[in-house]
Scaffold this motif. Structure first.
Motif, PDB file in Angstrom:
ATOM      1  N   MET A  10       0.816  -1.211   0.000  1.00 54.69           N
ATOM      2  CA  MET A  10       0.000   0.000   0.000  1.00 54.69           C
ATOM      3  C   MET A  10       0.850   1.261   0.000  1.00 54.69           C
ATOM      4  N   MET A  41       1.975   1.750  -3.473  1.00 53.95           N
ATOM      5  CA  MET A  41       0.840   2.222  -4.272  1.00 53.95           C
ATOM      6  C   MET A  41       0.537   3.687  -3.992  1.00 53.95           C
ATOM      7  N   ARG A  42       0.710   4.109  -2.753  1.00 56.46           N
ATOM      8  CA  ARG A  42       0.446   5.527  -2.425  1.00 56.46           C
ATOM      9  C   ARG A  42       1.409   6.463  -3.119  1.00 56.46           C
ATOM     10  N   LEU A  84      -4.187   3.236  -8.449  1.00 55.76           N
ATOM     11  CA  LEU A  84      -3.468   2.586  -7.354  1.00 55.76           C
ATOM     12  C   LEU A  84      -3.456   3.474  -6.109  1.00 55.76           C
ATOM     13  N   ARG A  85      -3.246   4.759  -6.302  1.00 52.94           N
ATOM     14  CA  ARG A  85      -3.266   5.681  -5.158  1.00 52.94           C
ATOM     15  C   ARG A  85      -4.636   5.701  -4.502  1.00 52.94           C
ATOM     16  N   SER A  89      -5.198   2.442  -2.459  1.00 53.45           N
ATOM     17  CA  SER A  89      -4.413   2.488  -1.221  1.00 53.45           C
ATOM     18  C   SER A  89      -5.044   3.438  -0.214  1.00 53.45           C
ATOM     19  N   TRP A  90      -5.478   4.600  -0.681  1.00 52.54           N
ATOM     20  CA  TRP A  90      -6.103   5.570   0.226  1.00 52.54           C
ATOM     21  C   TRP A  90      -7.389   5.004   0.824  1.00 52.54           C
ATOM     22  N   TYR A 117      -8.204   1.837   1.301  1.00 51.22           N
ATOM     23  CA  TYR A 117      -7.868   0.791   2.280  1.00 51.22           C
ATOM     24  C   TYR A 117      -7.459   1.410   3.613  1.00 51.22           C
ATOM     25  N   ALA A 166       1.227   1.182   6.782  1.00 49.04           N
ATOM     26  CA  ALA A 166       1.362   1.748   5.438  1.00 49.04           C
ATOM     27  C   ALA A 166       1.839   3.192   5.502  1.00 49.04           C
ATOM     28  N   ARG A 212       5.426   4.486   4.241  1.00 51.09           N
ATOM     29  CA  ARG A 212       5.423   5.564   3.246  1.00 51.09           C
ATOM     30  C   ARG A 212       6.302   6.730   3.684  1.00 51.09           C
TER      31      ARG A 212
END
Length: 313
Positions: A86, A89-90, A97-98, A101-102, A104, A168, A172
């Motif tokens: 994730m 993906m962010r 994808l962003r 991830s957001w 989730y 995540a 990040r």
């Protein structure tokens, strides 16, 4: 010999450390309070220390410790894998994808973990059968959800999904802490993006990721006490509660649970310390070979710790 010559320098200032009475007063107050607390713990019969000692080594309690550690390890492995995916993906350029991830992170970080565990415990009620086949079409294979999602599996999945949302953001932030010049230099050498991430970015980001990751692991160890919501009935907290309800002695069994949780968290804290020191080498002088070598030189007496002594001679 050199030290004796420098000690005989006329007019040399010999500074003495200033005495701070506040330190002594604070130490006396803390010692008195600690003695009072210890005296109260020992002399208060309501703690029932004989029962505490009896059940510290109980078979059910030891088994509960093992299951608690298994839940912690399983949930952290699942959460770390999800968090890494994730986090990547962010930071991706793909808006889909962003967005995934957001979403989730938004859902699993916003819902209390107890509520999530209750849902995972009821997944066999919501979906009695899970099938594989053509979307919106025929199914080729069916699985009985009650057999597939046992209490232990549901507990690990629930804890892992919840933990992945928090990790995540930690991962990040760690990835973004690495200077962009590192990636640019690696690209100039012809390295692929996946290799840059694996060999350049992640090793440097670990210095930032490890401290909060260690804290989350310790927090996960304590969060396993909520798996009764699944319900999972083999962890340490449930084991001690069951014994307490059977013998009508909640206080000594709470002490037993608290003692073993403290032991496990202490071991995790020691491991976190060594991981932080390992990934922090090069950024701190503590424990480095250079500082140890300088300490050996100073202990040998062949040089002066204070460089001004050489000038005075």
């Amino acid at each position: 010999m050199a030290h004796e010559q420098h000690s005989q320098i006329p007019g040399r200032i010999r500074a003495k450390e200033v005495f701070h009475p506040g330190t002594l007063i604070a130490a006396i107050i803390v010692a008195v309070l600690a003695a009072m607390l210890l005296h109260g713990l020992v002399t208060n019969k309501n703690f029932q220390w004989d029962i505490v000692w009896m059940y510290l080594r109980d078979v059910k309690v030891i088994q509960g410790i093992g299951y608690t550690l298994l839940l912690t390890v399983g949930a952290m492995i699942l959460g770390t894998i999800l968090a890494l995916v994730m986090a990547i993906m962010r930071t991706a350029s793909n808006p889909v994808l962003r967005g995934v991830s957001w979403a989730y992170i938004f859902v699993f970080r916003g819902i209390p973990v107890y509520t999530q565990l209750v849902f995972w415990g009821l997944v066999s009620v919501l979906y009695p059968v899970i099938g594989l086949g053509v979307p919106f079409g025929p199914q080729f294979v069916d699985f009985d959800t009650s057999k597939l999602f046992t209490a232990g599996v549901a507990a690990v999945i629930g804890l892992g999904l919840n933990e992945g949302a928090y990790l995540a953001e930690i991962i990040r932030s760690g990835l973004e802490s690495v200077d962009s010049g590192q990636s640019e230099a690696a690209k100039a050498l012809g390295m692929k993006p996946s290799l840059i991430l694996r060999r350049i970015i992640i090793p440097q980001a670990m210095r930032v990721i490890i401290p909060p990751l260690g804290n989350e692991t310790i927090g996960m160890l304590k969060t396993t006490s909520l798996v009764l919501a699944v319900p999972f009935t083999l962890d340490l907290q449930f084991a001690t509660n069951a014994i307490a309800n059977r013998i009508y002695a909640p206080i000594p069994l709470l002490i037993v649970a608290a003692f073993w949780y403290l032991v496990m968290t202490s071991i995790l804290m020691v491991g976190q310390h060594y991981l932080e020191r390992y990934y922090g080498r090069g950024f701190t002088n503590s424990g480095s070979k250079r500082s140890k070598r300088q300490a050996a030189i100073n202990a040998a007496g062949t040089s002066h710790i204070d460089p001004s002594l050489e000038v005075e001679q």
